[in-house]
Design a protein around this motif. Structure first.
Motif, mmCIF file in Angstrom:
data_model
loop_
_atom_site.group_PDB
_atom_site.id
_atom_site.type_symbol
_atom_site.label_atom_id
_atom_site.label_comp_id
_atom_site.label_asym_id
_atom_site.label_seq_id
_atom_site.Cartn_x
_atom_site.Cartn_y
_atom_site.Cartn_z
ATOM 1 N N ARG A 1 -4.703 8.587 2.605
ATOM 2 C CA ARG A 1 -4.929 7.615 3.685
ATOM 3 C C ARG A 1 -6.309 7.808 4.323
ATOM 4 N N THR B 1 0.761 5.601 -0.538
ATOM 5 C CA THR B 1 -0.022 6.822 -0.754
ATOM 6 C C THR B 1 0.723 7.815 -1.635
ATOM 7 N N THR C 1 0.857 -1.173 0.000
ATOM 8 C CA THR C 1 0.000 0.000 0.000
ATOM 9 C C THR C 1 0.894 1.224 0.000
ATOM 10 N N LYS D 1 -5.790 -4.050 0.226
ATOM 11 C CA LYS D 1 -4.697 -4.915 0.657
ATOM 12 C C LYS D 1 -5.196 -6.087 1.498
ATOM 13 N N PHE E 1 -8.356 1.199 0.318
ATOM 14 C CA PHE E 1 -7.296 0.296 -0.100
ATOM 15 C C PHE E 1 -7.867 -1.107 -0.313
ATOM 16 N N ASP F 1 -10.518 -4.558 3.985
ATOM 17 C CA ASP F 1 -10.628 -3.435 3.049
ATOM 18 C C ASP F 1 -11.746 -3.683 2.046
#
Length: 84
Positions: A46, A39, A37, A53, A51, A57
Motif C-alpha cells: 500500500r 494488497t 484493489t 483503480k 495502483f 492513480d
C-alpha cells in the motif's frame, strides 16, 4: 534475473468468455488490473505500489515518470544516477 509470469487474457462477449494463457518475461515491474484493489496482505504494498483503480492513480504514475525524465535531464547528474 529474468523471470516468467503466466497470465490470462479474459475477453467476454455476452454470456461466454474466451481465456487465453500467455507468459511474460520480467525482472521487476508487474502491472495488473482487476475489479478490486488487493494488497494480498504483503507488507509495504500500500505504501510503495502504484495502483491503477482511479484516474488519479494514473495521473500519479504519469507525474512520477515525468519527474524521472526531468531529473535525468539535469546537467549535473552523473551517468550512474541518470541510469538509476
Amino acid at each position: 534475473v529474468a523471470r516468467k509470469l503466466t497470465c490470462e487474457s479474459v475477453i467476454c462477449d455476452g454470456n461466454s468468455c474466451d481465456i487465453e494463457e500467455f507468459t511474460v518475461d520480467y525482472d521487476r515491474l508487474v502491472v495488473t488490473i482487476g475489479a478490486q484493489t488487493n494488497t494480498f496482505g504483503i507488507p509495504g504494498v500500500r505504501e510503495y505500489c502504484n495502483f491503477l483503480k482511479q484516474v488519479e492513480d494514473a495521473r500519479r504514475i504519469r507525474t512520477a515518470i515525468v519527474n524521472c525524465f526531468e531529473r535525468a535531464n539535469l546537467p549535473d547528474m552523473s551517468d550512474e544516477e541518470r541510469v538509476r
